[in-house]
Design an enzyme around this catalytic site. Structure first.
Site, PDB file in Angstrom:
ATOM      1  N   LYS A 121     -10.903   3.299   3.176  1.00  0.00           N
ATOM      2  CA  LYS A 121     -11.234   3.598   1.772  1.00  0.00           C
ATOM      3  C   LYS A 121     -12.732   3.459   1.522  1.00  0.00           C
ATOM      4  O   LYS A 121     -13.300   4.187   0.745  1.00  0.00           O
ATOM      5  CB  LYS A 121     -10.505   2.617   0.841  1.00  0.00           C
ATOM      6  CG  LYS A 121      -9.017   2.833   0.750  1.00  0.00           C
ATOM      7  CD  LYS A 121      -8.499   2.106  -0.482  1.00  0.00           C
ATOM      8  CE  LYS A 121      -7.022   1.821  -0.395  1.00  0.00           C
ATOM      9  NZ  LYS A 121      -6.596   0.817  -1.359  1.00  0.00           N
ATOM     10  N   LYS A 208       4.027   9.689   5.115  1.00  0.00           N
ATOM     11  CA  LYS A 208       4.847   8.883   4.204  1.00  0.00           C
ATOM     12  C   LYS A 208       4.598   9.275   2.752  1.00  0.00           C
ATOM     13  O   LYS A 208       3.520   9.772   2.406  1.00  0.00           O
ATOM     14  CB  LYS A 208       4.617   7.389   4.441  1.00  0.00           C
ATOM     15  CG  LYS A 208       3.326   6.855   3.904  1.00  0.00           C
ATOM     16  CD  LYS A 208       3.339   5.328   3.949  1.00  0.00           C
ATOM     17  CE  LYS A 208       2.135   4.812   3.166  1.00  0.00           C
ATOM     18  NZ  LYS A 208       1.956   3.406   3.122  1.00  0.00           N
ATOM     19  N   LYS A 211       1.179   7.858  -3.248  1.00  0.00           N
ATOM     20  CA  LYS A 211       0.715   8.431  -4.505  1.00  0.00           C
ATOM     21  C   LYS A 211      -0.636   9.129  -4.370  1.00  0.00           C
ATOM     22  O   LYS A 211      -1.093   9.764  -5.308  1.00  0.00           O
ATOM     23  CB  LYS A 211       0.717   7.383  -5.613  1.00  0.00           C
ATOM     24  CG  LYS A 211      -0.318   6.320  -5.503  1.00  0.00           C
ATOM     25  CD  LYS A 211      -0.298   5.525  -6.800  1.00  0.00           C
ATOM     26  CE  LYS A 211      -1.258   4.440  -6.877  1.00  0.00           C
ATOM     27  NZ  LYS A 211      -1.541   3.377  -6.246  1.00  0.00           N
TER      28      LYS A 211
HETATM   29  P1  TYM Z   1       0.478  -2.715  -2.018  1.00  0.00           P
HETATM   30  O1  TYM Z   1       0.567  -3.006  -3.469  1.00  0.00           O
HETATM   31  O2  TYM Z   1      -0.373  -1.568  -1.587  1.00  0.00           O
HETATM   32  O3  TYM Z   1       1.923  -2.487  -1.446  1.00  0.00           O
HETATM   33  C1  TYM Z   1       2.958  -3.422  -1.670  1.00  0.00           C
HETATM   34  C2  TYM Z   1       3.846  -3.552  -0.434  1.00  0.00           C
HETATM   35  O4  TYM Z   1       4.495  -2.325  -0.179  1.00  0.00           O
HETATM   36  C3  TYM Z   1       4.299  -1.900   1.161  1.00  0.00           C
HETATM   37  N1  TYM Z   1       4.380  -0.395   1.132  1.00  0.00           N
HETATM   38  C4  TYM Z   1       5.409   0.325   1.630  1.00  0.00           C
HETATM   39  N2  TYM Z   1       6.499  -0.055   2.294  1.00  0.00           N
HETATM   40  C5  TYM Z   1       7.370   0.912   2.667  1.00  0.00           C
HETATM   41  N3  TYM Z   1       7.214   2.240   2.427  1.00  0.00           N
HETATM   42  C6  TYM Z   1       6.118   2.689   1.772  1.00  0.00           C
HETATM   43  N4  TYM Z   1       5.976   4.001   1.538  1.00  0.00           N
HETATM   44  C7  TYM Z   1       5.142   1.704   1.339  1.00  0.00           C
HETATM   45  N5  TYM Z   1       3.950   1.753   0.675  1.00  0.00           N
HETATM   46  C8  TYM Z   1       3.519   0.460   0.546  1.00  0.00           C
HETATM   47  C9  TYM Z   1       2.971  -2.532   1.530  1.00  0.00           C
HETATM   48  O5  TYM Z   1       2.808  -2.717   2.901  1.00  0.00           O
HETATM   49  C10 TYM Z   1       3.029  -3.871   0.833  1.00  0.00           C
HETATM   50  O6  TYM Z   1       3.733  -4.825   1.576  1.00  0.00           O
HETATM   51  N6  TYM Z   1      -2.704  -6.274  -0.466  1.00  0.00           N
HETATM   52  C11 TYM Z   1      -1.338  -5.983  -0.863  1.00  0.00           C
HETATM   53  C12 TYM Z   1      -0.912  -6.805  -2.072  1.00  0.00           C
HETATM   54  C13 TYM Z   1      -1.164  -8.255  -1.895  1.00  0.00           C
HETATM   55  C14 TYM Z   1      -0.346  -9.161  -1.146  1.00  0.00           C
HETATM   56  C15 TYM Z   1      -0.984 -10.422  -1.271  1.00  0.00           C
HETATM   57  C16 TYM Z   1       0.838  -9.011  -0.429  1.00  0.00           C
HETATM   58  C17 TYM Z   1      -2.194  -8.977  -2.398  1.00  0.00           C
HETATM   59  N7  TYM Z   1      -2.092 -10.260  -2.025  1.00  0.00           N
HETATM   60  C18 TYM Z   1      -0.461 -11.559  -0.647  1.00  0.00           C
HETATM   61  C19 TYM Z   1       1.356 -10.168   0.189  1.00  0.00           C
HETATM   62  C20 TYM Z   1       0.721 -11.408   0.078  1.00  0.00           C
HETATM   63  C21 TYM Z   1      -1.217  -4.516  -1.232  1.00  0.00           C
HETATM   64  O7  TYM Z   1      -2.183  -3.878  -1.577  1.00  0.00           O
HETATM   65  O8  TYM Z   1       0.048  -4.034  -1.218  1.00  0.00           O
END
Ligand code: TYM
Length: 347
Positions: A121, A208, A211
């Site tokens: 990014k 996949k 968005k």
């Molecule tokens: P984020 O908000 O981008 O995504 C949340 C979780 O969803 C998973 N994910 C998916 N899983 C399956 N299929 C998909 N198409 C798909 N798209 C996204 C991501 O791997 C994630 O587990 N940095 C993290 C948020 C965060 C966090 C944390 C998570 C901040 N602090 C501490 C755990 C612990 C994030 O941006 O996830």
């Protein structure tokens, strides 16, 4: 208030445009895990709202989209009355930002530069410092609560490895400050089949559902009007083989539709496996008829989900957030004070 049980912790960024990939791939498995494991574990399910603007967003929508996450969890079945499940906003617990700053000072510039998400990014123009050190805040999110297990998708495993590295580094320097989360491989073993589901884009089933797709034609959003979702399924990309079967390699579009059909059926309370769905439609040669079945059931799923969402008890959500935030401030501050003492900020 100290959690008496080991902690499972995870977060999904505030998002008003949740699609079925997020819902079935991340949110629903987390809710099901929370329900299954809350006897033995404390479950910390938080909304990483400070992570929401590492890249530019429309700030007038942020507040509502934070609450929308909590509403979606509730509509997906999160039991708000379960005292072992904690639902909170990161920004309401100042210890996250404070610990992140301290950890920043023990993190190498080169170490952060190697994070692939930043490279992906951040290479596109003028990245913020927030995007750069986002994994440090994520480490603070995890370490404040001594989380043992952190269910995340593959895109986040590098950040989890970093969390382990910084925790071990601090423990070596200052003594036992942090509980180190389990290595990724053990996380996978622990969560078993909760991991790894990837709903694909309807137009381009090689990638996949995400968005970042501009046209939106390949994505079913939870907020889609059921009729327009029906149309999207009817125009989903298939193949020229002409027989329904589950073959991800050669028939990724049809396989994706079989997965989606299974998931919406499960959401409707039917105990059905992907294998059973694949057997039911195996060999069907009119793709139009097959798609109509999927489209009808997806439209029905959306209608049901949207009804559940409209019926969530806003006050119960506000009360849950307030009580979890009070409890989690106490837990987080205990860790923060220990760290402040170790680095010489407190006696
Ligand atoms: P984020 O908000 O981008 O995504 C949340 C979780 O969803 C998973 N994910 C998916 N899983 C399956 N299929 C998909 N198409 C798909 N798209 C996204 C991501 O791997 C994630 O587990 N940095 C993290 C948020 C965060 C966090 C944390 C998570 C901040 N602090 C501490 C755990 C612990 C994030 O941006 O996830």
């Amino acid at each position: 208030m100290k959690p008496s049980k080991p902690v499972i912790l995870t977060g999904v960024r505030a998002n008003n445009n949740i699609h079925i990939g997020n819902y079935f791939g991340a949110i629903l498995p987390i809710i099901n895990m929370a329900k299954r494991r809350s006897d033995e574990y404390d479950i910390n399910l938080f909304i990483p709202d400070l992570h929401s603007f590492t890249t530019p967003i429309d700030h007038s929508k942020l507040y509502d989209s934070i609450l929308n996450n909590a509403r979606v969890y509730t509509a997906a079945g999160l039991p708000l009355d379960n005292p072992s499940i904690h639902l909170y906003r990161q920004s309401r617990i100042p210890a996250h930002s404070e610990l992140a700053w301290i950890l920043d000072c023990f993190t190498g510039f080169g170490e952060m530069s190697r994070m692939t998400q930043f490279k992906d990014k951040g290479s596109k123009g003028d990245a913020s410092v927030g995007l750069f050190n986002y994994p440090v805040l994520m480490a603070a999110d995890i370490l404040l609560y001594g989380a043992t297990y952190v269910p995340v998708g593959d895109d986040q495993t590098q950040h989890l490895e970093f969390t382990r590295d910084i925790a071990e580094r601090m423990n070596r320097k200052f003594g036992d400050l942090f509980i180190v989360p389990k290595p990724v491989i053990q996380q996978h073993q622990f969560f078993g089949k909760d991991q790894g589901l990837r709903i694909k884009d309807l137009v381009n089933p090689a990638k996949k559902m995400s968005k970042s797709d501009e046209s939106g034609k390949g994505i079913i959003f939870l907020s889609d009007d059921p009729k327009s979702a029906h149309k999207k399924i009817m125009s989903a990309t298939t193949d020229s083989i002409g027989k329904v079967q589950y073959d991800k390699e050669n028939q990724p579009g049809i396989s994706n539709l079989l997965e989606i059909l299974t998931l919406v059926r499960q959401d409707a309370g039917r105990e059905v496996t992907l294998e059973q769905t694949a057997n039911e439609y195996f060999g069907m040669d009119r793709y139009g008829d097959f798609k109509r079945i999927v489209a009808d059931e997806v439209a029905e799923f959306l209608e049901n989900f949207q009804n559940r969402l409209a019926a969530v008890d806003e006050q119960a959500i506000e009360e849950k957030l307030a009580s979890s935030e009070k409890d989690m401030n106490a837990v987080a501050n205990e860790t923060l004070y220990r760290v402040q003492k170790a680095v010489g900020l407190r006696k």
